[in-house]
Design a protein around this motif. Structure first.
Motif, PDB file in Angstrom:
ATOM      1  N   ILE A  75      -2.084 -23.314  56.256  1.00 32.82           N
ATOM      2  CA  ILE A  75      -0.858 -23.857  56.858  1.00 32.82           C
ATOM      3  C   ILE A  75      -1.140 -25.234  57.440  1.00 32.82           C
ATOM      4  N   ASP A  76      -0.339 -26.206  57.013  1.00 31.92           N
ATOM      5  CA  ASP A  76      -0.461 -27.577  57.523  1.00 31.92           C
ATOM      6  C   ASP A  76       0.826 -27.934  58.260  1.00 31.92           C
ATOM      7  N   THR A  77       0.714 -28.443  59.483  1.00 31.58           N
ATOM      8  CA  THR A  77       1.880 -28.824  60.279  1.00 31.58           C
ATOM      9  C   THR A  77       2.123 -30.320  60.134  1.00 31.58           C
ATOM     10  N   ASN A  78       3.381 -30.694  59.961  1.00 28.32           N
ATOM     11  CA  ASN A  78       3.704 -32.093  59.698  1.00 28.32           C
ATOM     12  C   ASN A  78       4.922 -32.521  60.505  1.00 28.32           C
ATOM     13  N   ALA A  79       4.827 -33.711  61.109  1.00 33.87           N
ATOM     14  CA  ALA A  79       5.886 -34.197  61.987  1.00 33.87           C
ATOM     15  C   ALA A  79       6.918 -35.053  61.272  1.00 33.87           C
ATOM     16  N   SER A  80       6.555 -35.655  60.150  1.00 34.65           N
ATOM     17  CA  SER A  80       7.497 -36.551  59.486  1.00 34.65           C
ATOM     18  C   SER A  80       7.389 -36.419  57.969  1.00 34.65           C
ATOM     19  N   PRO A  81       8.338 -35.674  57.341  1.00 34.56           N
ATOM     20  CA  PRO A  81       9.418 -34.900  57.955  1.00 34.56           C
ATOM     21  C   PRO A  81       8.874 -33.636  58.617  1.00 34.56           C
ATOM     22  N   LEU A  82       9.624 -33.115  59.571  1.00 39.11           N
ATOM     23  CA  LEU A  82       9.174 -31.976  60.360  1.00 39.11           C
ATOM     24  C   LEU A  82       9.217 -30.711  59.503  1.00 39.11           C
ATOM     25  N   HIS A  83       8.055 -30.180  59.166  1.00 35.86           N
ATOM     26  CA  HIS A  83       8.015 -28.980  58.325  1.00 35.86           C
ATOM     27  C   HIS A  83       6.613 -28.371  58.317  1.00 35.86           C
ATOM     28  N   LEU A  84       6.540 -27.168  57.774  1.00 37.57           N
ATOM     29  CA  LEU A  84       5.264 -26.502  57.527  1.00 37.57           C
ATOM     30  C   LEU A  84       5.002 -26.526  56.032  1.00 37.57           C
ATOM     31  N   ALA A  85       3.779 -26.847  55.654  1.00 40.48           N
ATOM     32  CA  ALA A  85       3.364 -26.750  54.255  1.00 40.48           C
ATOM     33  C   ALA A  85       2.406 -25.574  54.150  1.00 40.48           C
ATOM     34  N   MET A  86       2.629 -24.703  53.180  1.00 41.13           N
ATOM     35  CA  MET A  86       1.809 -23.494  53.033  1.00 41.13           C
ATOM     36  C   MET A  86       1.238 -23.428  51.625  1.00 41.13           C
TER      37      MET A  86
END
Length: 367
Positions: A75-86
């Motif tokens: 799981i990678d957390t990202n602020a721009s755009p705000l989302h989770l990548a799995m």
């Protein structure tokens, strides 16, 4: 005697590393969902006009049955755009499947609503792990620099101030462990860079999915060597001179913008960007100077020395992103694939460095 009910907000104080209240909430939600309830005691005391409550319960220690032995969900957390990548990663390190979960709507929620939605999302993540039969790999956000607040970019700074990825990941960790699922925390250093430069072009995937893939592989113990064709590029003196020239061009451009800009917030953003380009140029100059004295740099870069390995990826990032992709901040790394796979880059398309800089002259295509 008639029963009276009073509805009130409850103020909670707790330390994140001793977060028993979140454990209790996770157990309540889990018991509601599974209809398997557990005993707890609530004691209320009136003291100086305030009501104090104490909750007593036994923390279960379920056996971990779903481990990294079967692979992980990175799981990678990202602020721009705000989302989770799995990214679903098999036990042998291959990418099996992936998905993204948008969190943009969370920005419009009240604090209470956001807290509730985080719990629901944490349950969703755990259900995905169960369905895939994989453990969960997340970033250890304690290793992320606290000072980062968007570097003068107002929108990103506001978003990072409002959103707390650590809160969501903490909830996910609690629920996963209550379900007997192993959670592996990894150092997030350079996971995004490695994903962007190595796996995004190679597998034709989004840079954030690629970052999640690297997190998963790191949790499984895999090391990320720099591809051979990238190492060859970094050993090319002429290319490094060209890359340095591109940063000098950008440096001059930003200094001109700084002279004309009067808004202090925008000046801060330009100054921050200027410092990043100057730092990148310094890194490339050091690499250029070291070519003759350290001919085995590529071998050392892929060795076991952590500092040397991270420095190698840092050099690679600044050498590729602006000079080859034309932007310092980009999401599309697909154009790196010919270089990554075949070792090809078109020097005539790059324009190369004008005559007089480091002795470099324009020349035709080399493949």
């Amino acid at each position: 005697m008639e029963n009276l009910f009073l509805k009130s907000s409850v103020k909670i104080t707790y330390k994140e590393n001793k977060d028993k209240w979140n454990i209790f909430l996770a157990m309540l939600l889990e018991s509601f969902k599974s209809e398997r309830y557990f005993p707890y005691t609530v004691e209320l005391k009136l003291r100086e006009g305030y009501i104090y409550g104490n909750v007593s319960f036994e923390i279960p220690t379920p056996e971990i049955w779903l481990t990294r032995k079967y692979g992980v969900i990175g799981i990678d957390t990202n602020a721009s755009p705000l989302h989770l990548a799995m990214a679903e990663v098999s036990e042998d390190g291959n990418l099996v499947s992936y998905q993204s979960i948008s969190l943009h709507e969370f920005l419009n929620y009240s604090k209470k609503r956001k807290e509730h939605e985080e719990w629901l999302l944490a349950h969703k993540i755990v259900e995905i792990a169960k369905e895939k039969g994989k453990a969960i790999a997340i970033e250890d956000l304690k290793k992320v620099k606290r000072g980062f607040r968007g570097d003068g970019k107002a929108k990103l700074r506001k978003r990072l101030h409002y959103w707390n990825f650590r809160s969501l990941l903490s909830k996910t960790e609690r629920i996963a462990r209550l379900n007997g699922i192993e959670v592996i925390k990894v150092n997030p250093a350079f996971t995004s860079v490695i994903g962007s430069l190595k796996y995004a072009p190679q597998l034709n995937i989004d840079k954030d999915i690629a970052g999640a893939y690297v997190i998963g592989r790191r949790a499984l113990g895999f090391k990320e060597d720099i591809p051979e064709n990238y190492l060859k590029l970094l050993s090319d003196k002429e290319y490094l001179e060209y890359a340095i020239y591109r940063y000098e061009e950008k440096e001059r451009e930003l200094k001109e913008k700084l002279k004309e800009e009067t808004n202090q917030y925008r000046r801060n953003a330009i100054n921050s960007e200027l410092k990043e380009f100057q730092k990148a140029k310094t890194i490339l100059l050091e690499k250029l100077q070291s070519l003759q004295s350290e001919p085995s740099w590529g071998k050392e870069a892929n060795g076991r020395n952590s500092d040397s390995h991270q420095k190698a990826w840092q050099v690679l990032k600044v050498a590729l992103v602006l000079p080859l992709l034309g932007k310092a901040f980009t999401r599309d790394f697909s154009s790196l694939k010919p270089l990554l796979v075949e070792g090809k880059w078109k020097r005539s398309a790059l324009g190369l460095v004008p005559s007089g800089f480091g002795g470099t002259m324009p020349r035709g295509n080399t493949g």
